[in-house]
Design an enzyme around this catalytic site. Sequence first.
Site, PDB file in Angstrom:
ATOM      1  N   LYS A 108       0.828  -1.208   0.000  1.00 35.46           N
ATOM      2  CA  LYS A 108       0.000   0.000   0.000  1.00 35.46           C
ATOM      3  C   LYS A 108       0.860   1.255   0.000  1.00 35.46           C
ATOM      4  O   LYS A 108       0.563   2.222  -0.695  1.00 35.46           O
ATOM      5  CB  LYS A 108      -0.950   0.005   1.194  1.00 35.46           C
ATOM      6  CG  LYS A 108      -2.017  -1.063   1.018  1.00 35.46           C
ATOM      7  CD  LYS A 108      -3.245  -0.859   1.857  1.00 35.46           C
ATOM      8  CE  LYS A 108      -4.312  -1.871   1.438  1.00 35.46           C
ATOM      9  NZ  LYS A 108      -5.304  -2.141   2.461  1.00 35.46           N
ATOM     10  N   LYS A 146      -8.123 -12.251  -7.754  1.00 39.51           N
ATOM     11  CA  LYS A 146      -9.112 -12.569  -6.731  1.00 39.51           C
ATOM     12  C   LYS A 146     -10.313 -11.648  -6.846  1.00 39.51           C
ATOM     13  O   LYS A 146     -10.155 -10.453  -7.100  1.00 39.51           O
ATOM     14  CB  LYS A 146      -8.466 -12.356  -5.354  1.00 39.51           C
ATOM     15  CG  LYS A 146      -8.351 -13.630  -4.534  1.00 39.51           C
ATOM     16  CD  LYS A 146      -7.640 -13.398  -3.228  1.00 39.51           C
ATOM     17  CE  LYS A 146      -8.467 -12.631  -2.223  1.00 39.51           C
ATOM     18  NZ  LYS A 146      -7.850 -12.614  -0.878  1.00 39.51           N
ATOM     19  N   LYS A 204     -13.834  -6.558  -3.266  1.00 39.27           N
ATOM     20  CA  LYS A 204     -14.755  -5.437  -3.117  1.00 39.27           C
ATOM     21  C   LYS A 204     -14.235  -4.205  -3.841  1.00 39.27           C
ATOM     22  O   LYS A 204     -14.992  -3.317  -4.186  1.00 39.27           O
ATOM     23  CB  LYS A 204     -14.913  -5.088  -1.628  1.00 39.27           C
ATOM     24  CG  LYS A 204     -15.695  -6.125  -0.834  1.00 39.27           C
ATOM     25  CD  LYS A 204     -15.877  -5.670   0.620  1.00 39.27           C
ATOM     26  CE  LYS A 204     -15.097  -6.536   1.571  1.00 39.27           C
ATOM     27  NZ  LYS A 204     -15.079  -6.084   2.951  1.00 39.27           N
TER      28      LYS A 204
HETATM   29  P1  AMP Z   1     -11.751  -8.442   2.451  1.00 44.94           P
HETATM   30  O1  AMP Z   1     -13.051  -8.108   1.825  1.00 44.94           O
HETATM   31  O2  AMP Z   1     -10.665  -8.465   1.443  1.00 44.94           O
HETATM   32  O3  AMP Z   1     -11.452  -7.671   3.662  1.00 44.94           O
HETATM   33  O4  AMP Z   1     -11.843  -9.963   2.884  1.00 44.94           O
HETATM   34  C1  AMP Z   1     -12.426 -10.424   4.073  1.00 44.94           C
HETATM   35  C2  AMP Z   1     -12.320 -11.944   4.101  1.00 44.94           C
HETATM   36  O5  AMP Z   1     -13.071 -12.503   3.023  1.00 44.94           O
HETATM   37  C3  AMP Z   1     -10.891 -12.434   3.925  1.00 44.94           C
HETATM   38  O6  AMP Z   1     -10.386 -12.850   5.167  1.00 44.94           O
HETATM   39  C4  AMP Z   1     -10.984 -13.629   3.022  1.00 44.94           C
HETATM   40  O7  AMP Z   1     -10.930 -14.787   3.782  1.00 44.94           O
HETATM   41  C5  AMP Z   1     -12.346 -13.548   2.386  1.00 44.94           C
HETATM   42  N1  AMP Z   1     -12.237 -13.229   0.950  1.00 44.94           N
HETATM   43  C6  AMP Z   1     -12.170 -12.021   0.370  1.00 44.94           C
HETATM   44  N2  AMP Z   1     -12.111 -12.113  -0.970  1.00 44.94           N
HETATM   45  C7  AMP Z   1     -12.131 -13.431  -1.256  1.00 44.94           C
HETATM   46  C8  AMP Z   1     -12.094 -14.200  -2.461  1.00 44.94           C
HETATM   47  N3  AMP Z   1     -12.039 -13.617  -3.663  1.00 44.94           N
HETATM   48  N4  AMP Z   1     -12.138 -15.531  -2.372  1.00 44.94           N
HETATM   49  C9  AMP Z   1     -12.217 -16.135  -1.168  1.00 44.94           C
HETATM   50  N5  AMP Z   1     -12.256 -15.487  -0.008  1.00 44.94           N
HETATM   51  C10 AMP Z   1     -12.210 -14.149  -0.034  1.00 44.94           C
END
Ligand code: AMP
Length: 334
Positions: free
Chosen positions: A114, A197, A200
């Site tokens: 970042k 991946k 959001k």
């Molecule tokens: P984040 O939205 O990146 O803060 O992700 C929160 C949690 O969601 C993370 O700890 C991941 O375990 C899970 N996660 C986020 N994106 C993915 C994805 N594309 N595939 C699987 N798990 C995800």
Amino acid sequence: MSKARLYSGMQPSADSLQIGNYIGALMQWRDLQESYDAFFSVVDLHALTQPNDPAELRAKTRRTAAQYIAAGIEPAKSTLYVQSQVPAHAELAWILSTITGFGEASRMTQFKDKSSRYGTDGTNVGLFTYPILMAADILLYQADIVPVGDDQKQHVELTRDLAERFNSRYGDTFRVPMPMIQQDTARIYDLQNPTAKMSKSAESDAGVLWLLDDPAKSAKKIMRAVTDSEGVVRYDRDAKPGVSNLLVIYAALTGRQIPSIEDEYAGRGYGDFKKGLAEVVVNEFGPVRERALALLDDPAELDRVLARNADKAASVANGTLDAVYDRMGLLRRS
Ligand code: AMP
Ligand code: TRP
């Protein structure tokens, strides 16, 4: 025997979670809450490391909590709460920052990514100390295991190091937690860019399936998902990332094995397969979305549930914090 403790959390960083969050985190949390004494937080203090509009942050915090519950996290079974409602998190983070090396914190790859993207002037100190706040989250509850995605593994390792360091300097205080790393089969990729991946914060909306979206819109996105020219529904992550990703989503949501889905669609085209998957997604997310929207219709009740659980969380967290202050020599009031 009492159950082992589990801790995890997610940032309230969007109006809706995406299905990677659902498959990679929430579905597992829902299963794990049966066998663990589970704590799940909406980590709003962590979200402050990004620019936020105050009204929006509040809304996203409620929406994230509502989606946890709608996905099956039961607030009567698991302690589901909002991080900032338990002041001990910020307090322990300060304490832990005093035993964290500057170089040690500088080696965290998420911070390095970042800060190299935005430059040191575009990066706040909160982003630098972010992993220390995460360590405080986990250690306050004496968690045994911490289910997270691969990208958070280094932060859990820092948490372990800090716990061991504190214990050896001041006496046994913290349980040293184990990371529980998400399996590959739970990783979901972008529908338009299936080697990245699903996230959001993706640049384009077309490759992301949102939990709170109109199911018809998600069905359309699936019909337009990137595939390949082979025309055979089979799993091959390297040669066929698009189709493989759709198979993983299909399998995760139905509880079926990939080969059985391949068999079902043998000799049929991608159109049929996508239609089948769209149906699965609509059936799964339709009810989750309805439940989340119903919870958000009554924010006062949702706030009461969260406040009750914050009280439960605080009673555990304050016990740990008190021991920490005392062991470090901070004068306690009698
Ligand atoms: P984040 O939205 O990146 O803060 O992700 C929160 C949690 O969601 C993370 O700890 C991941 O375990 C899970 N996660 C986020 N994106 C993915 C994805 N594309 N595939 C699987 N798990 C995800
Ligand atoms: N940093 C985690 C993420 O971005 C969220 C998080 C904060 C967390 N505190 C935590 C995860 C404690 C597990 C345990 O995904």
